[in-house]
Write a protein that holds these residues in place. Structure first.
Motif, PDB file in Angstrom:
ATOM      1  N   ALA A 183      -3.731 -14.931   0.318  1.00  0.00           N
ATOM      2  CA  ALA A 183      -4.109 -13.683  -0.159  1.00  0.00           C
ATOM      3  C   ALA A 183      -3.823 -12.616   1.000  1.00  0.00           C
ATOM      4  N   GLY A 184      -4.217 -13.124   2.356  1.00  0.00           N
ATOM      5  CA  GLY A 184      -3.906 -12.261   3.483  1.00  0.00           C
ATOM      6  C   GLY A 184      -2.646 -11.594   3.975  1.00  0.00           C
ATOM      7  N   GLY A 185      -1.719 -12.517   3.310  1.00  0.00           N
ATOM      8  CA  GLY A 185      -0.269 -12.264   3.683  1.00  0.00           C
ATOM      9  C   GLY A 185       0.275 -11.643   2.215  1.00  0.00           C
ATOM     10  N   LEU A 186      -0.325 -11.354   1.223  1.00  0.00           N
ATOM     11  CA  LEU A 186       0.053 -10.638   0.179  1.00  0.00           C
ATOM     12  C   LEU A 186      -0.385  -9.098   0.172  1.00  0.00           C
ATOM     13  N   MET A 187      -1.650  -9.083   0.775  1.00  0.00           N
ATOM     14  CA  MET A 187      -2.665  -7.865   0.660  1.00  0.00           C
ATOM     15  C   MET A 187      -2.177  -6.581   1.516  1.00  0.00           C
ATOM     16  N   THR A 188      -2.456  -5.461   1.321  1.00  0.00           N
ATOM     17  CA  THR A 188      -2.097  -4.257   1.960  1.00  0.00           C
ATOM     18  C   THR A 188      -3.591  -3.593   2.338  1.00  0.00           C
ATOM     19  N   PRO A 189      -3.653  -3.031   3.538  1.00  0.00           N
ATOM     20  CA  PRO A 189      -4.689  -2.329   3.903  1.00  0.00           C
ATOM     21  C   PRO A 189      -4.743  -1.089   3.421  1.00  0.00           C
ATOM     22  N   GLU A 190      -3.815  -0.449   2.693  1.00  0.00           N
ATOM     23  CA  GLU A 190      -3.770   0.888   2.384  1.00  0.00           C
ATOM     24  C   GLU A 190      -4.562   1.163   1.218  1.00  0.00           C
ATOM     25  N   TYR A 191      -5.912   1.167   1.097  1.00  0.00           N
ATOM     26  CA  TYR A 191      -6.568   1.114   0.012  1.00  0.00           C
ATOM     27  C   TYR A 191      -7.724   2.601   0.249  1.00  0.00           C
ATOM     28  N   ILE A 192      -8.520   2.643  -0.686  1.00  0.00           N
ATOM     29  CA  ILE A 192      -9.519   3.989  -0.546  1.00  0.00           C
ATOM     30  C   ILE A 192     -10.863   3.104  -0.663  1.00  0.00           C
ATOM     31  N   ALA A 193     -11.630   3.370   0.108  1.00  0.00           N
ATOM     32  CA  ALA A 193     -12.862   3.094   0.116  1.00  0.00           C
ATOM     33  C   ALA A 193     -14.090   4.093   0.127  1.00  0.00           C
ATOM     34  N   LEU A 194     -15.153   3.815  -0.586  1.00  0.00           N
ATOM     35  CA  LEU A 194     -16.036   4.713  -0.781  1.00  0.00           C
ATOM     36  C   LEU A 194     -17.346   4.479  -0.396  1.00  0.00           C
ATOM     37  N   ARG A 195     -18.177   5.276  -0.292  1.00  0.00           N
ATOM     38  CA  ARG A 195     -19.706   4.944  -0.045  1.00  0.00           C
ATOM     39  C   ARG A 195     -20.659   5.146  -1.329  1.00  0.00           C
TER      40      ARG A 195
END
Length: 453
Positions: free
Chosen positions: A138-150
């Motif tokens: 999964a780490g090799g497929l993922m992208t860190p370009e996500y949106i995180a909220l509080r």
């Protein structure tokens, strides 16, 4: 674009490329979507591929580039003009960028380092972090370009935040809620946000029960989860529950295709799961196929030895030889069917290794029913041929053989999986060879016993 217009646009592009007129090439490219270019990509010469990727707008060039095979990506990054390479690197998503740079590194580490130097420090750090993960996890497929909220944000604050952050995100349809340590706490959909009151807090509408995978989860498990839940995106966390990235459906579609290709090749006893026929040399095709064929011919030698050891039986009743191919073919086909069903069931999670006893009982019944059905049919032929003296031998042998090979084909993949190997390694040719050996032993032993030879 209608099919006729696509063909006309493609024809115009080919004519412009042949003339070498950059203006006409750009004009023709403006009439085609990236996917339409990819549909005809193999028809372009190497030189024309460089031209197309050089003259396409940067965003469209990156879209085409991201769908190419990794070895071709590495070649293009080496041959394209430096300004276009820099544009491509800037337009690619982080996961696609990482895959491309890893392909280059395999061929030319110095070039990969030079390309990394063109990235801004933040992007380079993210690429290097993604490179640490295995490609099939999964780490090799993922992208860190996500949106995180509080969870303390209001809906109105979320939309103001989205206007700034959305252009750099992989997707905005599902947003993940994290705490101060970036641990995943919940998920909220864009639809929920749209219909909610602007003053509503995120914690009031988020779903805290989030399906997630860890960075070391195998890509097949990721694909199965997304298929089971009909997800278009899946969050990835580390061992502490910290949100590391997301996996989108386009990456999983690629995984499904890769895994299906790998299983099909292995079921056909082809060693190289990444083999692309059109780009493979004679040597590549030979090396991908020869190992299993050597193993299989050794197995066939055992069949020959069995025939030799029963030569007196065959000489005494020559008619026995007339039905050998029918019996062995039926046994091999039966084993292949059950093996294919179980390999697929294991891959989808429909059955587990611990279910072997249930599978044994089911396939014992199925094999016996199939054996009796075909034994009756073959008995008719034996009678028509005038060989009634061996009717019982042929019918009983076929019924027993199909029962045994049906169980063999079902349990071998489970046994292979239990020792930690891919059950698809139980290829159809291997099952057929084992079925041949088993079939000859059953048939000729049955003949010797029933005919008192």
């Amino acid at each position: 674009m209608p099919e006729m217009n696509v063909q006309a646009g493609w024809q115009a592009l080919q004519e412009a490329l042949a003339e070498g007129d950059a203006r006409l090439v750009r004009q023709a490219l403006g009439e085609l979507y990236p996917q339409e270019l990819l549909d005809h990509w193999d028809e372009l010469s190497r030189e024309h591929r460089f031209t197309v990727l050089t003259l396409l707008p940067p965003e469209e060039a990156a879209e085409v580039f991201s769908h190419l095979e990794e070895d071709e990506q590495a070649e293009l990054l080496k041959a394209l003009p430096p300004w276009r390479v820099k544009e491509l690197l800037g337009e690619l998503s982080l996961d696609d960028l990482t895959d491309a740079l890893q392909a280059v590194e395999e061929e030319n580490p110095q070039q990969a380092e030079a390309l990394l130097d063109q990235l801004d420090p933040e992007t380079r750090a993210e690429v290097e972090e993604l490179s640490e993960y295995e490609e099939d996890e999964a780490g090799g497929l993922m992208t860190p370009e996500y949106i995180a909220l509080r969870d303390s944000m209001t809906v109105d604050e979320v939309f103001r935040f989205l206007r700034r952050a959305a252009p750099d995100a992989e997707q905005v349809y599902y947003l993940y809620v994290v705490d101060a340590a970036n641990r995943l706490e919940g998920v909220v959909s864009l639809r929920d946000l749209i219909v909610a009151d602007p003053k509503t807090k995120v914690r009031e509408i988020m779903n805290p029960d989030v399906v997630r995978v860890r960075t070391d989860t195998d890509q097949e498990e990721v694909a199965r989860l997304m298929a089971d839940y009909n997800f278009t995106v899946l969050p990835v966390v580390d061992e502490k529950g910290v949100l590391s990235g997301i996996i989108t459906i386009d990456d999983v579609v690629d995984v499904i295709q890769e895994e299906a290709t790998e299983d099909i090749y292995r079921l056909g006893a082809v060693e190289s799961p990444e083999l692309v026929y059109s780009r493979s040399s004679v040597w590549d095709l030979w090396s991908a196929r020869v190992r299993w064929l050597v193993i299989l011919i050794v197995g066939a030698m055992f069949s020959s030895s069995i025939l030799e050891s029963f030569q007196n039986t065959l000489q005494a009743v020559t008619a026995l030889t007339f039905y050998i191919t029918i019996l062995l073919g039926a046994g091999g086909n039966t084993g292949n069917q059950s093996s294919t069903l179980i390999v697929r069931a294991l891959a989808t999670g429909d059955v587990r290794g611990r279910d072997w006893w249930r599978i044994l009982l089911k396939e014992l019944s199925v094999g016996a029913m199939l054996g009796v059905t075909l034994a009756i049919l073959l008995s008719i032929k034996v009678l028509i041929d005038g060989h009634g003296e061996i009717l019982l031998v042929v019918a009983a042998s076929l019924a027993v053989l199909m029962t045994v090979t049906n169980i063999l084909g079902a349990l071998l993949p489970i046994g292979i999986k239990k020792i930690g190997l891919d059950p698809a390694l139980i290829s159809n040719p291997l099952i057929a060879t084992l079925s041949d050996i088993t079939g000859l032993m059953i048939y000729l032993s049955m003949a010797r016993w029933l005919l008192h030879l």
